[in-house]
Design an enzyme around this catalytic site. Structure first.
Site, mmCIF file in Angstrom:
data_model
loop_
_atom_site.group_PDB
_atom_site.id
_atom_site.type_symbol
_atom_site.label_atom_id
_atom_site.label_comp_id
_atom_site.label_asym_id
_atom_site.label_seq_id
_atom_site.Cartn_x
_atom_site.Cartn_y
_atom_site.Cartn_z
ATOM 1 N N PRO A 20 0.771 -1.244 0.000
ATOM 2 C CA PRO A 20 0.000 0.000 0.000
ATOM 3 C C PRO A 20 0.802 1.293 0.000
ATOM 4 O O PRO A 20 0.214 2.359 -0.139
ATOM 5 C CB PRO A 20 -0.807 -0.118 1.290
ATOM 6 C CG PRO A 20 0.054 -0.943 2.191
ATOM 7 C CD PRO A 20 0.747 -1.926 1.299
ATOM 8 N N ASP A 43 2.945 0.926 -11.995
ATOM 9 C CA ASP A 43 1.789 1.810 -11.875
ATOM 10 C C ASP A 43 2.107 3.055 -11.050
ATOM 11 O O ASP A 43 3.160 3.164 -10.410
ATOM 12 C CB ASP A 43 0.622 1.069 -11.219
ATOM 13 C CG ASP A 43 -0.090 0.138 -12.196
ATOM 14 O OD1 ASP A 43 0.155 0.253 -13.408
ATOM 15 O OD2 ASP A 43 -0.887 -0.701 -11.747
ATOM 16 N N LYS A 65 -2.233 4.913 -13.985
ATOM 17 C CA LYS A 65 -3.573 5.459 -14.216
ATOM 18 C C LYS A 65 -3.945 6.325 -13.022
ATOM 19 O O LYS A 65 -3.527 6.077 -11.895
ATOM 20 C CB LYS A 65 -4.619 4.349 -14.353
ATOM 21 C CG LYS A 65 -4.389 3.358 -15.478
ATOM 22 C CD LYS A 65 -5.545 2.373 -15.535
ATOM 23 C CE LYS A 65 -5.335 1.310 -16.598
ATOM 24 N NZ LYS A 65 -4.350 0.302 -16.178
ATOM 25 N N ALA A 127 -4.452 -2.454 0.016
ATOM 26 C CA ALA A 127 -4.594 -1.162 0.698
ATOM 27 C C ALA A 127 -5.532 -1.241 1.895
ATOM 28 O O ALA A 127 -5.285 -0.623 2.935
ATOM 29 C CB ALA A 127 -5.081 -0.111 -0.291
ATOM 30 N N MET A 178 -11.118 3.584 -4.232
ATOM 31 C CA MET A 178 -11.337 4.546 -5.327
ATOM 32 C C MET A 178 -12.727 5.190 -5.240
ATOM 33 O O MET A 178 -13.385 5.439 -6.255
ATOM 34 C CB MET A 178 -11.156 3.835 -6.684
ATOM 35 C CG MET A 178 -9.794 3.195 -6.846
ATOM 36 S SD MET A 178 -9.704 1.989 -8.209
ATOM 37 C CE MET A 178 -10.663 0.609 -7.524
ATOM 38 N N GLY A 207 -2.528 6.007 2.865
ATOM 39 C CA GLY A 207 -2.330 5.026 3.919
ATOM 40 C C GLY A 207 -0.956 4.380 3.911
ATOM 41 O O GLY A 207 -0.449 4.008 2.853
#
Length: 254
Positions: A20, A43, A65, A127, A178, A207
């Site tokens: 995370p 990512d 993204k 996460a 999200m 986090g």
């Protein structure tokens, strides 16, 4: 002969969950595989500290993204992994959290399987588990919740509506990935289907990272409080979030 030689020179892809945010939460296997990689496809949420573990000679390709902006479309990411593997490279596909929890890792592996490319999966701390642990919020607790649900805040691919009544009446801790932009919609659906306006909630921003912040509120206040937070952030709904005040141990930059 040519077919055999082609197979021998075919590459290999490791799908690695980077965790995370805190680089110390990377698994030992993830660390080893990243160091061995010839290509790292990574990512946005992969920390610079984890990316720095890669070999200096490794090719590093960013395909991150973020909300309303995709640097590289998903089908092109899938094809990129295929192309690099067919070049005979050891490829690491590096994602934040765990690749199989809202990480689209399954979609990428389906493409590799269709092309006969060998792969492995190295799980990461998702996460929801990492961020809540660092916020002092147990996802389950005998006095609060005996179950937990991980839910995406994005609209489902087929456009079908989630069974909000089942979610609201589950008595589980609800964790929305999200969901910051959709916080008003989430709160409205949960309130409409029976959750109390006073149901404790938390938003965990960044986090496990040094800049982590935790916002606490009741469900009816969630949309307004969400305006104070920035992505990446998780929304946690449930009485376990009240334990943050007692169990908060991680103070980041403080």
């Amino acid at each position: 002969m040519s077919t055999c030689q082609n197979h021998l020179h075919r590459g290999f892809v490791s799908l690695v969950g980077a965790g995370p945010g805190d680089p110390d939460l990377l698994t030992v296997k993830g660390f080893r595989v990243i160091q061995q990689a010839e290509v790292v496809v990574y990512d946005r949420l992969v920390s610079a500290d984890i990316l720095a573990l890669a070999n200096d000679q490794a090719e590093k390709i960013y395909v991150g993204k973020q909300l309303d902006y995709h640097c590289v479309p998903q089908d092109q990411i899938n094809q990129l992994l295929v192309d690099k593997a067919l070049e005979g490279k050891r490829v690491v596909r590096l994602k934040g959290g765990d690749s199989f929890i809202f990480g689209r890792g399954g979609e990428e592996l389906e493409t590799l399987a269709e092309h006969g490319i060998d792969f492995e999966v190295v799980p990461g701390i998702t996460a929801a588990a990492g961020a809540t642990a660092y916020a002092g919020i147990p996802l389950t607790h005998r006095d609060h919740a005996q179950a937990v649900q991980f839910i995406t805040g994005h609209v489902q691919k087929d456009g079908k509506e989630m069974d909000w009544q089942a979610v609201a009446q589950s008595n589980a801790t609800l964790v929305f990935y999200m969901g910051l932009k959709q916080s008003g919609y989430i709160a409205d659906k949960l309130l409409t289907h029976g959750l109390s306006a006073e149901m404790p909630c938390a938003i965990i921003e960044n986090g496990t990272r040094p800049e982590q912040r935790v916002f606490r509120c009741g469900l009816s206040e969630l949309p307004n409080v969400a305006k104070q937070a920035k992505s990446p952030a998780l929304i946690v709904v449930g009485s376990v979030t009240a334990l943050h005040e007692k169990l908060d141990w991680f103070h980041g930059d403080a």
